[in-house]
Design an enzyme around this catalytic site. Sequence first.
Site, PDB file in Angstrom:
ATOM      1  N   ASP A  32      -0.310   9.376   0.021  1.00 35.63           N
ATOM      2  CA  ASP A  32      -1.386   8.929   0.909  1.00 35.63           C
ATOM      3  C   ASP A  32      -2.527   9.917   0.720  1.00 35.63           C
ATOM      4  O   ASP A  32      -2.341  11.130   0.890  1.00 35.63           O
ATOM      5  CB  ASP A  32      -0.938   8.958   2.376  1.00 35.63           C
ATOM      6  N   ASP A  75       1.976  -3.229   6.869  1.00 34.28           N
ATOM      7  CA  ASP A  75       2.105  -2.144   7.854  1.00 34.28           C
ATOM      8  C   ASP A  75       2.576  -2.722   9.188  1.00 34.28           C
ATOM      9  O   ASP A  75       1.782  -2.895  10.115  1.00 34.28           O
ATOM     10  CB  ASP A  75       0.745  -1.459   8.064  1.00 34.28           C
TER      11      ASP A  75
HETATM   12  O1  1PR Z   1      -5.879  -1.888   4.604  1.00 39.09           O
HETATM   13  O2  1PR Z   1      -6.072  -2.526   2.232  1.00 39.09           O
HETATM   14  O3  1PR Z   1      -7.454  -0.679   3.120  1.00 39.09           O
HETATM   15  O4  1PR Z   1      -5.020  -0.424   2.790  1.00 39.09           O
HETATM   16  C1  1PR Z   1      -4.804   0.744   3.472  1.00 39.09           C
HETATM   17  C2  1PR Z   1      -3.529   1.315   2.959  1.00 39.09           C
HETATM   18  O5  1PR Z   1      -3.373   2.625   3.486  1.00 39.09           O
HETATM   19  C3  1PR Z   1      -2.331   0.502   3.373  1.00 39.09           C
HETATM   20  O6  1PR Z   1      -1.454   0.411   2.282  1.00 39.09           O
HETATM   21  C4  1PR Z   1      -1.676   1.332   4.481  1.00 39.09           C
HETATM   22  O7  1PR Z   1      -0.268   1.272   4.408  1.00 39.09           O
HETATM   23  C5  1PR Z   1      -2.146   2.735   4.150  1.00 39.09           C
HETATM   24  N1  1PR Z   1      -2.379   3.566   5.350  1.00 39.09           N
HETATM   25  C6  1PR Z   1      -3.421   3.444   6.174  1.00 39.09           C
HETATM   26  N2  1PR Z   1      -3.334   4.406   7.130  1.00 39.09           N
HETATM   27  C7  1PR Z   1      -2.245   5.112   6.893  1.00 39.09           C
HETATM   28  C8  1PR Z   1      -1.782   6.270   7.662  1.00 39.09           C
HETATM   29  O8  1PR Z   1      -0.724   6.817   7.402  1.00 39.09           O
HETATM   30  N3  1PR Z   1      -2.548   6.668   8.652  1.00 39.09           N
HETATM   31  N4  1PR Z   1      -0.504   5.040   5.225  1.00 39.09           N
HETATM   32  C9  1PR Z   1      -1.633   4.582   5.774  1.00 39.09           C
HETATM   33  C10 1PR Z   1       0.539   4.331   5.073  1.00 39.09           C
HETATM   34  C11 1PR Z   1       2.756   4.651   4.820  1.00 39.09           C
HETATM   35  C12 1PR Z   1       3.353   4.903   3.513  1.00 39.09           C
HETATM   36  C13 1PR Z   1       4.147   6.160   3.531  1.00 39.09           C
HETATM   37  C14 1PR Z   1       5.540   5.690   3.828  1.00 39.09           C
HETATM   38  C15 1PR Z   1       6.576   6.697   3.481  1.00 39.09           C
HETATM   39  N5  1PR Z   1       1.528   5.276   4.893  1.00 39.09           N
HETATM   40  O9  1PR Z   1       2.425   4.950   2.530  1.00 39.09           O
HETATM   41  O10 1PR Z   1       3.962   6.733   2.320  1.00 39.09           O
HETATM   42  O11 1PR Z   1       5.640   5.338   5.179  1.00 39.09           O
HETATM   43  O12 1PR Z   1       6.457   7.807   4.282  1.00 39.09           O
HETATM   44  P1  1PR Z   1       7.719   8.719   4.601  1.00 39.09           P
HETATM   45  O13 1PR Z   1       8.613   8.675   3.418  1.00 39.09           O
HETATM   46  O14 1PR Z   1       7.145  10.079   4.794  1.00 39.09           O
HETATM   47  O15 1PR Z   1       8.327   8.164   5.855  1.00 39.09           O
HETATM   48  P2  1PR Z   1      -6.188  -1.430   3.229  1.00 39.09           P
END
Ligand code: 1PR
Length: 531
Positions: A232, A387
Site C-alpha cells: 500500500d 473492500d
Molecule cells: O478505489 O480504485 O482508487 O482503489 C483504491 C485501492 O486502495 C483499493 O484497492 C483499496 O483496497 C486500497 N486502499 C484504499 N485505502 C486503503 C487503506 O488501507 N487505507 N488499502 C487501502 C487496502 C488492503 C490491502 C492490504 C491487505 C493485507 N489495503 O491492500 O494489503 O488487507 O493486509 P494485511 O496482510 O496486513 O492484513 P480505488
Amino acid sequence: MNISLLDYGAGNVRSVRNAIRRLGYEIHDITRPEEIESADKVIFPGVGSFGLVMDRLREKGYAEPLRRRILADKPLLGICVALQALYEGSEESPGVAGLGILSGQVVRFAERGLAIPQIGWNGTRLLRHSATFAGYQDEKLYFVHSYHGQVAETNAEWLLAVSDYGTEFVAAVERGNVTACQFHPEKSGAAGLNLLGNFLAKPPQATQGEVIQISQLHTPTQMAKRIIACLDVRSNDQGDLVVTKGDQYDVRQEGEVRNLGKPVQLAQRYYEEGADEITFLNITGFRQYPLQDLPMLEVLQRTSENVFVPLTIGGGIRELRDPSGKVWTALDVASAYFRSGADKVSIGSDAVYTVEEFLRSGSATGTSSIEQISRVYGAQAVVISVDPRRVYVHRPEDTAHATIATRFPGPEGQRYCWYQCTVKGGREGRDVDVVQLVRCCQDLGAGEILLNCIDRDGTNNGFDLELISQVKGATSLPVIASSGAGKAEHFVEVFEETGADAALAAGIFHRQEVAIAAVKDAVAGAGIEVR
Ligand code: 1PR
C-alpha cells in the site's frame, strides 16, 4: 546481432524489453514491415485479444512478412497470444484469420470448476530436446490466458511442451528456429529469463525439429497457489512516497502515516524472496491526480527493471479530469500504467459505482472502466479490488443482500451477515454486496478478484474464510484472498477451506514477522502446490 521487438501497440511490452536488456542485449523496435524479415532475431510479444493482435498486425502490414519469416525458418520467439496467432483462428475472435502456420482453432478453457482465466504458475512437460529450454529444471512458469492451443497430431512437428489445466494444452511450440510459448518468460522469474537468454544466445540452426509421438501417459502438471506481497503506497506528511500499512484501513499511528519502507526496494526484496506476484495499491488514488502526476508511474518503471514476476497496480483507475479541464479516460490511465510496466490494473471504487449503475439501469453502458480496459488489454489485465465490511443482521429476511450464517456473531448476537462494498478506501459504504459486485464485474469483463476485508485488515487474525468462500461460490474468476494474515498456517487454512487461488499479505511481510519462504514451506508441507 539485431534483436528486434515487434511492438504493434497492444499492451505491456516494457517487461519484455526490460528482460532483454537485463540479459545484456540491445533491442531494436520494428517500425516498418520490411524490418521483420531482415532482423537477426525477432521477439513477438502477445498482449490483448486474438482479434486485436491480428487486426493490428494487418493494419501495420506485419502479418505477411511475419508469415514469410516463420516459413523461412528465421529465428523468432512468440509469447502468449503470439503463439495463438500462429493458428488458423480462435474462438475468442470468430471470423478473424490467424497466421495459419499451425492447423486448427484456439479454444476457450471449458469451465470444469476451474477459475478462468488461468492465471498463475503452472508446470510444463517438455516433449523433446530444445536448445531454448537448456538448463530448464521443471520450474513452474507464469501463464495468463483463457484460450489455448489444443494438443493435436496435426501439429506434431511443432509441439514442444504441454501443460494441464483441466485439459492438456499447448505450452510451447518449436520448429527449427521458430519458438512460441503460451507462458510469459519475461514474467517467470529466473527460469523465464533463462529461456529468453537461451533464445537470444543460440545460433540459428539448419536442422528442422523432429516429429514426436504424443504420449497419453503422464502425470498432469499442477498450478501453484500464488503468494502475493502487497504494498500500500501513499505520500507521507513530508511528501515522500512510502509503503504504509493500515489497521482496518487506518494507516496513521500517533498522527503519522506509518512508514514501512520504500516501494521500489521493497518490491525488489519480495521478488528475490520468492513472491509470485507483487501488487501496488496507491491508497490515495481515489483523490484527484492529473495523469502527468500519477505517483506510481515511476515506481512501476523502476520496479519493472529488476522484478520479473507480474505486477499489479491499483488506486485511481478511473476517468480523470486534469486542472486544465482535459479528461483522461480510465483506458488512458490504465494504458499509462501498462506502458510503465504493469501487467494488471486493479479497480476499486469505480467498480462499485459501475455496478450501482448497472443494477439501476439493468444494462451495461459499454463505457465503464472495466469494459474499456478489458476490451483492449483482455480480461486477465483487469482485477477488481473489493473492500468489503461486515453488516450483521438477525435474519436473512432483514436485508435484500446475500447473507451468510456466520460462526462469529455480531455485537448483538446476530448470526447472519452480508458483506457491504465500500469506496474511497473504506470511507464510504454503498448499497452493494460482494456477490452482486463480483458477478456483475465478471459479466462486464473483469478477470480476477482481489478480495480484501476491512474487518480483518492488519489484525493478524487470519483471513475471513466465510467471506472468501461466499465469493468463490459466486464467481468463476480467480480469487485472491487478502487481509488478516498473521502466520504461515493462515495461508494453509485459506487454501484448504476456501479454494482461493492466491493469498496476499502485507503487514507480516513488511515487518519481517513471517518470510515468504516460510509461507511456501508451510503450504507445500500441507500438500498444496506452490512455486
Ligand atoms: O478505489 O480504485 O482508487 O482503489 C483504491 C485501492 O486502495 C483499493 O484497492 C483499496 O483496497 C486500497 N486502499 C484504499 N485505502 C486503503 C487503506 O488501507 N487505507 N488499502 C487501502 C487496502 C488492503 C490491502 C492490504 C491487505 C493485507 N489495503 O491492500 O494489503 O488487507 O493486509 P494485511 O496482510 O496486513 O492484513 P480505488
